[in-house]
Structure formats: structure tokens, C-alpha cells
Design an enzyme around this catalytic site. Sequence first.
Site, PDB file in Angstrom:
ATOM      1  N   ASN A   9      33.758  42.323  31.329  1.00 34.47           N
ATOM      2  CA  ASN A   9      34.733  41.565  32.066  1.00 34.47           C
ATOM      3  C   ASN A   9      36.095  41.206  31.080  1.00 34.47           C
ATOM      4  OD1 ASN A   9      36.471  40.673  34.175  1.00 34.47           O
ATOM      5  ND2 ASN A   9      34.974  38.949  34.570  1.00 34.47           N
ATOM      6  N   TRP A  10      36.970  41.888  31.207  1.00 29.42           N
ATOM      7  CA  TRP A  10      38.045  41.421  30.453  1.00 29.42           C
ATOM      8  C   TRP A  10      38.914  40.367  31.134  1.00 29.42           C
ATOM      9  CZ3 TRP A  10      40.242  46.771  27.710  1.00 29.42           C
ATOM     10  CH2 TRP A  10      39.471  47.043  27.005  1.00 29.42           C
ATOM     11  N   LYS A  11      38.742  40.192  32.204  1.00 34.34           N
ATOM     12  CA  LYS A  11      39.628  39.269  33.029  1.00 34.34           C
ATOM     13  C   LYS A  11      41.042  39.702  32.935  1.00 34.34           C
ATOM     14  CE  LYS A  11      36.093  36.078  32.781  1.00 34.34           C
ATOM     15  NZ  LYS A  11      35.449  34.624  32.654  1.00 34.34           N
ATOM     16  N   HIS A  98      33.370  37.582  41.795  1.00 32.41           N
ATOM     17  CA  HIS A  98      33.267  36.852  40.853  1.00 32.41           C
ATOM     18  C   HIS A  98      33.709  35.612  40.962  1.00 32.41           C
ATOM     19  CE1 HIS A  98      34.214  35.176  36.834  1.00 32.41           C
ATOM     20  NE2 HIS A  98      33.528  36.393  35.991  1.00 32.41           N
ATOM     21  N   GLU A 100      35.432  33.320  39.834  1.00 31.84           N
ATOM     22  CA  GLU A 100      36.932  32.827  39.627  1.00 31.84           C
ATOM     23  C   GLU A 100      37.570  33.414  40.943  1.00 31.84           C
ATOM     24  OE1 GLU A 100      37.345  34.727  35.815  1.00 31.84           O
ATOM     25  OE2 GLU A 100      36.189  33.092  34.869  1.00 31.84           O
ATOM     26  N   GLU A 170      25.446  35.169  37.906  1.00 30.66           N
ATOM     27  CA  GLU A 170      26.331  34.215  37.014  1.00 30.66           C
ATOM     28  C   GLU A 170      26.334  32.781  37.426  1.00 30.66           C
ATOM     29  OE1 GLU A 170      29.157  36.800  34.814  1.00 30.66           O
ATOM     30  OE2 GLU A 170      30.062  36.430  36.861  1.00 30.66           O
ATOM     31  N   GLY A 176      31.993  31.220  30.677  1.00 30.74           N
ATOM     32  CA  GLY A 176      33.405  30.586  29.795  1.00 30.74           C
ATOM     33  C   GLY A 176      32.905  29.494  29.391  1.00 30.74           C
ATOM     34  N   SER A 216      28.548  33.255  29.288  1.00 28.41           N
ATOM     35  CA  SER A 216      28.281  33.124  27.778  1.00 28.41           C
ATOM     36  C   SER A 216      27.114  33.652  27.048  1.00 28.41           C
ATOM     37  CB  SER A 216      27.899  31.554  27.484  1.00 28.41           C
ATOM     38  OG  SER A 216      29.026  30.700  28.278  1.00 28.41           O
ATOM     39  N   GLY A 237      31.928  38.238  29.641  1.00 32.50           N
ATOM     40  CA  GLY A 237      33.278  37.857  29.576  1.00 32.50           C
ATOM     41  C   GLY A 237      33.894  37.697  28.177  1.00 32.50           C
ATOM     42  N   GLY A 238      33.734  36.641  27.589  1.00 31.39           N
ATOM     43  CA  GLY A 238      34.430  36.298  26.354  1.00 31.39           C
ATOM     44  C   GLY A 238      34.075  37.254  25.299  1.00 31.39           C
TER      45      GLY A 238
HETATM   46  C1  PEP Z   1      32.169  36.261  33.338  1.00 31.49           C
HETATM   47  O1  PEP Z   1      33.441  35.995  33.605  1.00 31.49           O
HETATM   48  O2  PEP Z   1      31.551  37.259  34.127  1.00 31.49           O
HETATM   49  C2  PEP Z   1      31.453  35.704  32.249  1.00 31.49           C
HETATM   50  C3  PEP Z   1      30.121  36.053  32.107  1.00 31.49           C
HETATM   51  O3  PEP Z   1      32.104  35.004  31.253  1.00 31.49           O
HETATM   52  P1  PEP Z   1      31.592  34.516  29.848  1.00 31.49           P
HETATM   53  O4  PEP Z   1      30.698  35.502  29.111  1.00 31.49           O
HETATM   54  O5  PEP Z   1      32.890  34.333  28.945  1.00 31.49           O
HETATM   55  O6  PEP Z   1      30.754  33.273  30.048  1.00 31.49           O
END
Ligand code: PEP
Length: 254
Positions: A9-11, A98, A100, A170, A176, A216, A237-238
Site C-alpha cells: 500500500n503505497w498510500k 483502510h 486511514e 490491521e 506506521g 509494521s 505500508g512503509g
Molecule cells: C498499512 O498502511 O496498511 C500498513 C500496514 O502500514 P505499515 O506497514 O507502514 O505499518
Amino acid sequence: MRKKIVAGNWKMNTDYNEGLTLFSEVVTLVNAEITGSQTAVVCSPFIHLQSLVEKSKTSDKVFIGAQNAHQAESGAYTGEISAKMINSIGVDYVILGHSERRQYFGETNELLAKKTDTALKNSLTPIFCIGETLQEREANTHFDVIKSQLVEGVFHLDAEAFAKIVIAYEPVWAIGTGVTASAEQAQEIHEFIRKEISAKYTQAVADEITMLYGGSCNPKNAPELFAKADIDGGLIGGASLKARDFVDILKVFN
Ligand code: PEP
């Protein structure tokens, strides 16, 4: 069908050129190093999607996803993007719900149920995100929260439609933050979700659903998480913004 999936997920990251460069790196590494039957899904910003779909044709393991889609088929919704538009350029997946989007855009389970219907109707596979906040976990209400996200968000689907979705657990406190749920914590929830699916539908449906862990996740912790019986991969994500890390996570399934 239950699959091994690692979805990035590049956001709202990478401009168009940066996104294309990152995706090229991902495809090159996947083509060189992935030997199993796992699937990579890259969920980029909307404006990158069409170019990534074209480039993804050079790999049979890389698929493309959007990060959101509107619940209506079409109409006067200035600035929005429909599931039909997304599907029309060859995108296969869409992230829905998600945390967010729930937190910053007020997306409710009720709205997400509609988005899920519209996505499925337009041949997109929803990656449906659920998960509790830290407050909810500390209050010991996390199982209730997850159950209501399932019941109100996706349990209206019939078994045939439900079997097409992917679930991503999640925990919001792990997204994040650098704090990962332990493999045991993640497995406990995944097992709970599969039991709820079995109670609502059948054991066969529960066994076939692909369930991802997100929060994470990185190349270091992925092996332990993905070794758990009910964890079929990750939503990343990251770490998905670094081709090397993303493909190393995918390589756990080699
Ligand atoms: C996400 O936003 O779906 C996510 C899992 O982010 P991160 O891996 O950065 O925690």
C-alpha cells in the site's frame, strides 16, 4: 481460492516518475527472485495505475490494486473515482476500509458494505481491512470491534461473493508505528476471524479465504508472522516503498 499474497500500500507517496521507477525495480526483482506461487499486489496512487498495469504484463506474479473506490456506479461525485473506471484499465484489486480512510474520511462499516458490493460488481477483488485501535484493545473490546466490522461490512454477502474477497487484519496501533503485533497476537485474531466466517458461512468458505496481516510488517518479522496457520500474507505500508524490502517480504513464500 486461498492464496499467498503480499500487497503493498503505497498510500499518498511517490510522484508519477518515482512510482514508475519503484515499480520497475519491484518487477525486476520479482522476475529474478520469486520462485513460488505467491502473488504480489501493488496498490499505487490512482494516477500511476494505468502505467503500472501495462508494466505488470511483464510478470505473471505482479498485480495492481487501487487504494479506494466510490460506492456509486457513476454520477455527480466531483473528484471521485468509480470501481468501473478502475476495472476498465485492467486493475484487479482495491483496498477498502483502510483505517486511514475510516479515521480521516469517516468511512463507516455501512458505507464500506456498499463499496464492497460495487467493487465486486465491477470485478475488483476487495482487500477489506479490519482492525482495532489501541484503546479498543486495552479495553478488551477488540474481538467485538472486529466482529462488528465483519458483520456490518461484509457478512451481508452471499457465500459465493464472500469467497472472492481478501481480508486484511490491521491493528490500528501497529500501522506506521514500528510496533508489530506479535505473531501470536496476529494468529489469535486471524483464527478468530476464520471461526466467525465458518459460523456465518461454512468451514469450506473459511478455509478458502485469504487473510493478510498488516502493521509494521518488514523482512525481519514477516517469516514468523507468515508461518502462522491462519496468516496468508501481508498488507505492507512503509516497507512497500523500498523494492528490496517488499520483494524480501514476498520471498518468505519461496
Ligand atoms: C498499512 O498502511 O496498511 C500498513 C500496514 O502500514 P505499515 O506497514 O507502514 O505499518
